[in-house]
Every structure is written in structure tokens, then in C-alpha cells.
Design a protein around this motif. Structure first.
Motif, short mmCIF file in Angstrom:
data_model
loop_
_atom_site.label_atom_id
_atom_site.label_comp_id
_atom_site.label_asym_id
_atom_site.label_seq_id
_atom_site.Cartn_x
_atom_site.Cartn_y
_atom_site.Cartn_z
N GLU A 50 41.23 34.07 31.85
CA GLU A 50 39.89 33.50 31.99
C GLU A 50 38.87 34.39 31.29
O GLU A 50 38.76 35.57 31.62
CB GLU A 50 39.51 33.35 33.48
CG GLU A 50 40.12 32.14 34.12
CD GLU A 50 39.65 31.93 35.56
OE1 GLU A 50 39.73 30.80 36.03
OE2 GLU A 50 39.22 32.91 36.21
N GLU A 51 38.13 33.78 30.36
CA GLU A 51 37.16 34.54 29.59
C GLU A 51 35.77 34.41 30.17
O GLU A 51 35.39 33.31 30.59
CB GLU A 51 37.10 33.94 28.18
CG GLU A 51 37.82 34.73 27.12
CD GLU A 51 37.64 34.04 25.78
OE1 GLU A 51 36.57 34.16 25.17
OE2 GLU A 51 38.60 33.34 25.38
N ASN A 52 35.03 35.51 30.14
CA ASN A 52 33.65 35.46 30.61
C ASN A 52 32.82 34.55 29.71
O ASN A 52 32.92 34.63 28.48
CB ASN A 52 33.06 36.87 30.62
CG ASN A 52 31.72 36.92 31.34
OD1 ASN A 52 31.46 36.11 32.22
ND2 ASN A 52 30.88 37.84 30.95
#
Ligand code: ADP
Ligand code: 5GP
Length: 213
Positions: A50-52
Motif C-alpha cells: 500500500e502506497e501513501n
């Protein structure tokens, strides 16, 4: 006479963790260009991959509370010991552009949205059975068994609120579910109250024409 640019709909998609909301939304966006997905802010830790700024804006409790104080969120809620909220500016901007803005949020937030935006469309995605829900949640492999159990208990609580939504969508066959979700949204666009300006214009033109005959 041409029909005017259509008004964007604020769409809420809720459902128990592991039902397939994320998967459905991804397919909807890939298949149609009328959708814009709101990225929420959360205090929970990122899952692997999960990417910011893509999955969420991952922030500290302090940052989250500061955003609440600055009135920067359309709604927020506490879910399984973490805060989740919808940033205001993106939603407002995309609705203005005529996009259908999707909020993938839980029930407390959904009900707050309905209160603030009575024209919003609330969809609740359900699995074909409780057993299948647990299989998907475990199969995703992103949570510990402890968290899976917690989310299953939460599902039993959330199920009490399903009747407050506008539509239920069963996610059994994924492609069919995506098609049905899109069809419900398209049908919502055809409601007279969402076409008020166009209908008024048409009425005026018809009156003018009747006068001329
Ligand atoms: P949510 O966003 O509701 O928590 P996800 O989209 O992450 O759920 O889906 C949970 C798991 O179920 C994922 O592993 C996904 O690939 C799987 N899944 C989603 N839809 C279906 C479906 N129709 N049939 C079988 N598995 C599915
Ligand atoms: P997850 O931790 O599985 O990503 O999300 C947990 C729950 O929080 C899901 O039901 C998800 O839909 C919900 N959620 C995500 N973003 C928001 C938000 O901005 N507001 C609210 N109220 N719920 C959210």
C-alpha cells in the motif's frame, strides 16, 4: 437541443472487510471514465504494497486530529481502533467537474454523507455467504487471524445497518457485480431530480413551440 453536462453523483460504497469493495472499485475505474476515487486519510499502518497517497494518506493521530480541527474532512469515523476520513477538497473539486465520486467508506461515515448530501447514492456490497466472506478475508493474506476474527465480528454488527442503504450489490461473480454496480449508477443519473435544469429547459422550449403553432 443538446442535453447539458451531467451532474456528478457522490457514491458511497460500503461492505464488510474482504467482500471485494476495493476489487470492484478498481474494475469500475478501469472500465469507465466517469469515476473519480476519493483517497481517504487513515491512522492505520500501511499493508504490504500500500502506497501513501494511493491506497490512503497514512498519517499520525496528531495529524488526523489537526485535519479534523481545520474542517478538512467531509466525514470521519473510528473503525477497529483507527481513524478514517474523507478529505474535503478532492470531493468538492471532482463533483464540480461532473465526475461520479466514489467513497469507499464504512457505515458510520456513509450515514453522515447521506445527512450532508441527501442526493448521494449509498451502495452496500455483500458476499454470497458469511463462509465465503471469511474465505476471502483469510485468502487475501493481509491480516493476522486475530484481526480477521475482529473484522468478522465487526461484519455482524455492520450487517444491522444494511437496510439503510439505497441498493445492495451481491459480489458473487465479479464481472457481473461490476456491471450491475455501474448499471445502478447509470440509472441514478436518469432520476428526474438529477436532470432538473434540462427538464426545465425542455419544458420552456415546448411551451414556446406550442405558442408558435
Ligand atoms: P475489501 O476491499 O472489501 O476489503 P478486497 O477487494 O480486498 O475486499 O477483496 C478481498 C479478497 O477477495 C481479495 O483477495 C480479492 O481478490 C477477493 N475477491 C474479490 N471479489 C471476489 C469475487 N467476486 N470472487 C472471489 N474472490 C473475490
Ligand atoms: P481498511 O483498513 O480495510 O482499509 O478499511 C477499514 C474500513 O474503513 C473499511 O470499511 C473502509 O471502507 C473504511 N474506510 C476507508 N476510508 C474511510 C473514510 O474515509 N471514512 C470512513 N468513514 N470509513 C473509511
Amino acid at each position: 437541443m443538446k442535453k447539458m453536462k451531467r451532474e456528478g453523483i457522490l457514491i458511497v460504497i460500503s461492505g464488510f472487510a474482504g467482500t471485494g469493495k476495493g476489487t470492484i472499485v478498481k474494475e469500475l475505474i478501469a472500465g469507465h471514465d466517469n469515476y473519480a476515487l476519493s483517497v481517504s486519510m487513515t491512522t492505520r499502518n500501511p499493508r504490504p504494497g500500500e502506497e501513501n497517497g494511493v491506497a490512503y494518506f497514512f498519517v499520525s493521530r496528531e495529524e488526523f486530529e489537526k485535519t479534523i480541527a481545520e474542517d478538512g474532512l467531509v466525514e470521519y469515523a473510528s473503525y477497529c481502533d483507527n481513524y478514517y476520513g474523507t478529505p474535503k477538497s478532492y470531493v468538492e473539486q471532482k463533483l464540480q467537474e461532473g465526475k461520479d465520486v466514489i467513497l469507499e467508506i464504512e457505515i458510520q461515515g456513509a450515514l453522515k454523507i447521506k445527512e450532508q448530501f441527501p442526493k448521494s447514492l449509498l451502495l452496500f456490497v455483500v458476499p454470497p455467504s458469511a463462509e465465503e466472506l471469511k474465505r476471502r478475508l483469510v485468502g487475501r493474506g493481509t491480516e493476522t487471524m486475530d484481526v480477521v476474527e475482529k473484522r468478522m465480528r465487526r461484519a455482524a454488527e455492520e450487517a444491522q445497518g444494511m437496510e439503510q442503504y439505497d441498493y445492495i450489490v451481491v459480489n458473487d461473480d465479479l464481472a457481473k457485480c461490476v456491471e450491475q454496480t455501474h448499471a445502478i449508477i447509470e440509472a441514478a443519473h436518469a432520476k428526474p431530480f438529477r436532470n432538473a435544469e434540462f427538464l426545465d429547459k425542455l419544458k420552456t422550449e415546448l411551451k414556446e413551440m406550442a405558442k408558435g403553432e
